[in-house]
Design an enzyme around this catalytic site. Sequence first.
Site, PDB file in Angstrom:
ATOM      1  N   SER A 134       0.841  -1.195   0.000  1.00  0.00           N
ATOM      2  CA  SER A 134       0.000   0.000   0.000  1.00  0.00           C
ATOM      3  C   SER A 134       0.879   1.250   0.000  1.00  0.00           C
ATOM      4  O   SER A 134       2.094   1.175   0.209  1.00  0.00           O
ATOM      5  CB  SER A 134      -0.934   0.023   1.222  1.00  0.00           C
ATOM      6  N   TYR A 293       8.312   8.180  16.697  1.00  0.00           N
ATOM      7  CA  TYR A 293       8.430   8.162  15.231  1.00  0.00           C
ATOM      8  C   TYR A 293       9.605   9.023  14.784  1.00  0.00           C
ATOM      9  O   TYR A 293      10.416   8.607  13.947  1.00  0.00           O
ATOM     10  CB  TYR A 293       7.128   8.682  14.616  1.00  0.00           C
TER      11      TYR A 293
END
Length: 352
Positions: A134, A293
């Site tokens: 994806s 992150y």
Amino acid sequence: MAALKYAGLEDTDSEEELPPGWEERTTKDGWVYYANHLEEKTQWEHPKSGKRKRVAGDLPYGWEQETDENGQVYFVDHINKRTTYLDPRLAFTVEDNPVKSTTRQKYDGNSTAMEILQGRDLSGKVVIITGANSGIGFETAKSLALHGACVILACRSLARGNDAVQRILGEWHKAKVEAMTLDLASLQSVQHFAEAFKSKNLPLHILICNAAVFGVPWSLTEDGLESTFQVNHLGHFYLVQLLEDVLRQSSPARVVVVSSESHRFTEINDSSGKLDFSLLSPSKKEYWAMLAYNRSKLCNILFSNELNRRLSPHGVTSNAVHPGNMIYSSIHRNWWVYTLLFTLARPFTKSM
């Protein structure tokens, strides 16, 4: 014109007439491409005029687009009860040759993956892309496969990986694509993937470390490490180590690490300036998803730089890339607030 000279057809009459052995086709989304049956390759530019085209408008009344068992697109004329592999809209194509300024740079923020790869023949090149079912990974896999590369989609879910393979084959049934299982949250899975790939006795010319998680709640992997750190960085670090020998043997080869500009908004050193390992895999009490992150993306860049320093003398280069701010992919799916922010930013950011 260079395209004419390359095809050896400078003296033919009509600019739009296809040379012998060439066929005009369309993709599902309306792009016109050209197949050379003699050399078994495809390209987006007309072999004589060098123009790029796409079909205009919808299918005529009574026509329907289908896909055969080989993934090839064909067209059904329900009124006249016939089928054809020739798109009826090819008689009404429009040119797609935007003029770009050459005064500053060849590519810019509006360049597409197909434009970057334009004219490149990647036949014989073997590529591994993590998280390729994806988003950016899928678009990268599709673009490379349509230019002749043998692409392995390394995905956590084999079912979603196989679905992505079928979508690429729907664009071009001769594409060389395969899905393999790789769960970066399991170092054992990374090891099994590397062993399975090596058993194929293939070279490896391009390894794209693309897979990532973003905004996920705190959790530990089966290896006892914070999941964002392991999936975004450590799993890829281990994968490269396991495949380093294959990359060297396949030189010239390259590693591409997908990082982010958000790496600038964090530190991984303590107050004395030394590396603080507790910041890399924090406890639940010290965890903040966005900060985790950012740290993982900083690790990506430090790793890529050091990898390039060590392996470039052996013909293996490494680069870290920033794909663009807040590109609307599935990476924001873990929290509705992030989804809302990405949705609001979507009209102002680059599309897939």
